[in-house]
Write a protein that holds these residues in place. Structure first.
Motif, PDB file in Angstrom:
ATOM      1  N   THR A 413      46.167  23.697  40.488  1.00 50.22           N
ATOM      2  CA  THR A 413      46.942  23.014  39.557  1.00 50.22           C
ATOM      3  C   THR A 413      47.281  21.818  40.123  1.00 50.22           C
ATOM      4  N   GLN A 414      46.996  21.504  41.516  1.00 50.46           N
ATOM      5  CA  GLN A 414      47.439  20.060  41.962  1.00 50.46           C
ATOM      6  C   GLN A 414      45.924  19.384  42.207  1.00 50.46           C
ATOM      7  N   LEU A 415      44.776  19.814  41.725  1.00 54.59           N
ATOM      8  CA  LEU A 415      43.462  19.271  41.852  1.00 54.59           C
ATOM      9  C   LEU A 415      43.244  18.686  40.626  1.00 54.59           C
ATOM     10  N   PRO A 416      43.347  17.396  40.528  1.00 57.09           N
ATOM     11  CA  PRO A 416      43.095  16.818  39.006  1.00 57.09           C
ATOM     12  C   PRO A 416      41.770  16.630  38.457  1.00 57.09           C
ATOM     13  N   VAL A 417      40.778  16.695  39.299  1.00 59.94           N
ATOM     14  CA  VAL A 417      39.298  16.656  38.802  1.00 59.94           C
ATOM     15  C   VAL A 417      38.454  17.726  39.145  1.00 59.94           C
ATOM     16  N   ILE A 418      38.818  18.722  39.622  1.00 62.32           N
ATOM     17  CA  ILE A 418      38.107  20.028  39.989  1.00 62.32           C
ATOM     18  C   ILE A 418      37.491  20.891  38.486  1.00 62.32           C
ATOM     19  N   THR A 419      36.225  21.072  38.481  1.00 62.72           N
ATOM     20  CA  THR A 419      35.802  21.758  37.272  1.00 62.72           C
ATOM     21  C   THR A 419      35.105  23.032  37.725  1.00 62.72           C
ATOM     22  N   GLU A 420      34.694  23.274  38.830  1.00 64.03           N
ATOM     23  CA  GLU A 420      34.002  24.407  39.116  1.00 64.03           C
ATOM     24  C   GLU A 420      34.411  25.286  40.333  1.00 64.03           C
ATOM     25  N   ILE A 421      34.627  26.297  40.374  1.00 65.80           N
ATOM     26  CA  ILE A 421      35.088  27.129  41.519  1.00 65.80           C
ATOM     27  C   ILE A 421      34.044  28.503  41.689  1.00 65.80           C
ATOM     28  N   GLU A 422      33.065  28.672  42.501  1.00 65.65           N
ATOM     29  CA  GLU A 422      32.055  29.763  42.588  1.00 65.65           C
ATOM     30  C   GLU A 422      32.856  30.834  43.743  1.00 65.65           C
ATOM     31  N   MET A 423      33.103  31.993  43.293  1.00 66.78           N
ATOM     32  CA  MET A 423      33.655  32.921  43.870  1.00 66.78           C
ATOM     33  C   MET A 423      32.856  34.427  43.518  1.00 66.78           C
ATOM     34  N   ARG A 424      31.732  34.370  43.693  1.00 68.01           N
ATOM     35  CA  ARG A 424      30.824  35.647  43.273  1.00 68.01           C
ATOM     36  C   ARG A 424      31.085  36.542  44.657  1.00 68.01           C
ATOM     37  N   ARG A 425      31.272  37.650  43.927  1.00 67.05           N
ATOM     38  CA  ARG A 425      31.225  39.070  44.550  1.00 67.05           C
ATOM     39  C   ARG A 425      32.657  39.298  45.358  1.00 67.05           C
ATOM     40  N   TRP A 426      33.658  38.497  44.861  1.00 65.24           N
ATOM     41  CA  TRP A 426      35.032  38.909  45.300  1.00 65.24           C
ATOM     42  C   TRP A 426      35.737  40.058  44.294  1.00 65.24           C
ATOM     43  N   VAL A 427      36.358  40.879  44.716  1.00 62.72           N
ATOM     44  CA  VAL A 427      36.736  41.809  44.037  1.00 62.72           C
ATOM     45  C   VAL A 427      38.248  41.331  43.800  1.00 62.72           C
ATOM     46  N   ILE A 428      38.690  41.119  42.477  1.00 62.75           N
ATOM     47  CA  ILE A 428      40.195  40.471  42.096  1.00 62.75           C
ATOM     48  C   ILE A 428      41.060  41.724  41.754  1.00 62.75           C
ATOM     49  N   PRO A 429      41.893  42.049  42.246  1.00 64.28           N
ATOM     50  CA  PRO A 429      42.959  43.096  42.072  1.00 64.28           C
ATOM     51  C   PRO A 429      43.559  42.732  40.619  1.00 64.28           C
ATOM     52  N   ALA A 430      43.792  43.910  39.835  1.00 63.17           N
ATOM     53  CA  ALA A 430      44.436  43.740  38.286  1.00 63.17           C
ATOM     54  C   ALA A 430      45.286  42.650  38.258  1.00 63.17           C
ATOM     55  N   LEU A 431      46.568  42.695  39.238  1.00 65.53           N
ATOM     56  CA  LEU A 431      47.604  41.726  39.296  1.00 65.53           C
ATOM     57  C   LEU A 431      47.083  40.355  39.070  1.00 65.53           C
ATOM     58  N   GLN A 432      46.308  40.215  40.116  1.00 65.39           N
ATOM     59  CA  GLN A 432      45.616  38.802  40.291  1.00 65.39           C
ATOM     60  C   GLN A 432      44.653  38.279  39.222  1.00 65.39           C
ATOM     61  N   GLU A 433      44.285  39.415  38.720  1.00 67.47           N
ATOM     62  CA  GLU A 433      43.270  38.865  37.473  1.00 67.47           C
ATOM     63  C   GLU A 433      43.968  38.370  36.413  1.00 67.47           C
ATOM     64  N   ARG A 434      45.253  39.186  36.288  1.00 68.31           N
ATOM     65  CA  ARG A 434      46.280  38.789  35.068  1.00 68.31           C
ATOM     66  C   ARG A 434      46.604  37.204  35.421  1.00 68.31           C
ATOM     67  N   GLU A 435      46.949  36.914  36.824  1.00 71.33           N
ATOM     68  CA  GLU A 435      47.358  35.586  37.202  1.00 71.33           C
ATOM     69  C   GLU A 435      46.309  34.718  36.399  1.00 71.33           C
ATOM     70  N   LEU A 436      45.107  35.138  36.869  1.00 66.69           N
ATOM     71  CA  LEU A 436      43.834  34.040  36.370  1.00 66.69           C
ATOM     72  C   LEU A 436      43.818  33.823  34.901  1.00 66.69           C
ATOM     73  N   ASP A 437      44.079  35.022  34.261  1.00 59.00           N
ATOM     74  CA  ASP A 437      44.174  34.942  32.741  1.00 59.00           C
ATOM     75  C   ASP A 437      45.297  33.875  32.254  1.00 59.00           C
ATOM     76  N   CYS A 438      46.623  34.216  32.979  1.00 59.39           N
ATOM     77  CA  CYS A 438      47.678  33.359  32.676  1.00 59.39           C
ATOM     78  C   CYS A 438      47.037  31.878  32.858  1.00 59.39           C
ATOM     79  N   PHE A 439      46.829  31.449  33.933  1.00 60.53           N
ATOM     80  CA  PHE A 439      46.406  30.491  34.337  1.00 60.53           C
ATOM     81  C   PHE A 439      45.265  29.452  33.745  1.00 60.53           C
ATOM     82  N   THR A 440      44.298  30.345  33.124  1.00 61.91           N
ATOM     83  CA  THR A 440      43.274  29.921  31.855  1.00 61.91           C
ATOM     84  C   THR A 440      44.036  29.661  30.562  1.00 61.91           C
ATOM     85  N   GLN A 441      45.086  30.351  30.350  1.00 63.25           N
ATOM     86  CA  GLN A 441      45.638  30.079  29.054  1.00 63.25           C
ATOM     87  C   GLN A 441      46.687  29.027  29.060  1.00 63.25           C
ATOM     88  N   ASP A 442      47.259  28.812  30.250  1.00 61.48           N
ATOM     89  CA  ASP A 442      48.235  27.699  30.443  1.00 61.48           C
ATOM     90  C   ASP A 442      47.767  26.396  30.855  1.00 61.48           C
TER      91      ASP A 442
END
Length: 459
Positions: A413-442
């Motif tokens: 949220t504090q990186l003004p020009v970031i466009t891509e984050i590669e995180m292949r093969r990390w398992v995201i717990p359901a709670l944190q995946e919801r954080e990601l969904d909220c982040f994407t929407q907000d």
């Protein structure tokens, strides 16, 4: 427009001298098709340039291309790259180039050129006195006729770029080119990469390579360089004082014999890009590189990926990272980094010494604990120019994301020009995946989180 010869037709009995209607229509159609193709080529030609890269030229098109070139006598730039139909027909295409041609750029990358095409090019080069950029890359048969091409290159005294990547060059090829280098005293770019039979060719040979005082780019990656090659290059490369880009990557025998060469890189103050990934560096070579890199104030790109000796020893680069004011790209993929390494990196980031960093690759370093990732993510917010971050795991790995994932989202949220984050093969717990969904929407910014290999943790 190129002339199209009409076929001779026997006169009909009713109307002497008049061809049958169906033949006349076919002929008219063929003429219109040919005219259309020539007009199309001329339409793509600027006042001085014709770019037919990846144009999908057919055999018929290639036959007509020579006519199009004849219609553009002021042509200065021609690219026929990635058109396989050019192979075997190059004399037909370039036959209009005569002595005094104004052509400055000639690109024939991946055109399936034959050895006969190569011989033709060799004889053509003395006519191209204005040539500055010459690219024959990805034509495997060129190596077999390099003697003729090298002879032609002696006349190309104004050449600034010579690219022979993946051309089937051998040890003998280096000897032939070495005899040409003295004639190419304004050369800026030399690309001999991806010629796997070239290894050993530099041993006790390239005396004239040092005469390229204006050379800015030297690309020797994936050339199977030997220890003997490295010994010779140790005497030559430090003399190329204007060198800005050096690529020695994917030469695994370099790792155990490059200590002296890497130490002498300190004599290249203009060096902006150093690629030495996949070289199996040994500890002594890495230490020598770390010592020399302190004297490279212009360094913008540093790739040390796939050198396991970096892991646990990143502190050797600490002074370089502190002094680097221009570093834009840092790649440390598959370096066996440990937690202490990323903690050190986080400290450097927090101190503001990597403020210009745009791309950071820490992928395939599976030995970093959650605490290490957390400390790194908490300090990513200081990289205000960061556009790409890669922390993917190895293809055979899979790990649960820890609480550090929340720190990562907060930093983004504090990186003004970031466009891509590669995180292949990390398992995201359901709670944190919801954080990601909220982040994407907000957040309406376009930030691509690479979900390739993501797995949802069991509830």
């Amino acid at each position: 427009m190129a002339c199209i010869e009409l076929p001779k037709v026997k006169p009909g009995r009713d109307k002497p001298g008049v061809m049958p209607l169906d033949l006349e229509m076919d002929l008219k159609s063929n003429m219109e098709d040919s005219d259309w193709f020539l007009r199309k080529l001329c339409g793509r030609a600027a006042d001085t340039g014709l770019d037919l890269n990846s144009y999908g030229l057919t055999a018929v098109d290639v036959k007509e291309t020579g006519g199009a070139l004849e219609m553009t006598p002021e042509l200065e730039e021609l690219s026929l790259s990635w058109n396989s139909q050019v192979g075997g027909k190059l004399p037909r295409v370039l036959h209009t180039f005569q002595q005094g041609s104004k052509i400055r750029t000639l690109e024939l990358v991946d055109c399936a050129l034959t050895s006969q095409d190569g011989v033709f090019v060799g004889h053509l080069l003395p006519k191209l006195q204005s040539l500055q950029v010459f690219d024959l890359s990805n034509n495997r048969n060129i190596g077999s006729c390099l003697e003729v091409i090298a002879q032609g290159l002696r006349s190309a005294s104004g050449l600034k770029e010579l690219k022979l990547r993946s051309c089937g060059l051998s040890q003998k090829s280096i000897r032939l080119l070495d005899g040409v280098f003295a004639s190419l005293d304004v050369l800026r770019i030399l690309d001999l990469s991806c010629n796997k039979e070239l290894g050993g060719g530099f041993e006790d040979v390239p005396a004239q390579l040092a005469s390229l005082k204006h050379l800015e780019v030297l690309d020797l990656h994936q050339c199977s360089l030997t220890a003997g090659d490295v010994t010779s290059l140790t005497q030559i490369i430090p003399l190329l004082s204007n060198l800005e880009e050096l690529d020695l990557s994917s030469n695994r025998d370099v790792g155990g014999s490059s200590e002296n060469l890497l130490c002498r890189l300190r004599f290249l103050p203009a060096l902006k890009s150093l690629l030495i990934n996949s070289c199996a560096l040994q500890s002594e070579a890495f230490a020598a590189l770390a010592d020399a890199s302190v004297y490279l104030p212009a360094l913008e790109i540093l790739n040390l990926s796939w050198n396991k000796c970096v892991g646990g020893n990143l502190e050797l680069l600490q002074q370089t990272l502190h002094l680097s004011r221009l570093l834009r790209v840092l790649r440390l993929s598959s370096c066996s980094l440990v937690t202490e390494d990323v903690v050190l990196l986080a400290s450097v980031i927090q101190s503001g010494h990597l403020a210009t960093l745009q791309k950071l690759d820490l992928s395939y370093n599976d030995g970093i604990c959650d605490a290490g990732w957390a400390i790194l993510c908490q300090n990513l917010c200081f990289l205000k120019e960061l556009t790409e971050l890669d922390i993917s795991l190895r293809p055979s790995s899979s790990q649960d994301c820890g609480q550090w994932f929340s720190h990562l989202l907060c930093a983004v949220t504090q990186l003004p020009v970031i466009t891509e984050i590669e995180m292949r093969r990390w398992v995201i717990p359901a709670l944190q995946e919801r954080e990601l969904d909220c982040f994407t929407q907000d957040h309406q910014r376009e930030i691509r989180f690479d979900h390739g290999g993501f797995q949802r943790a069991a509830l």
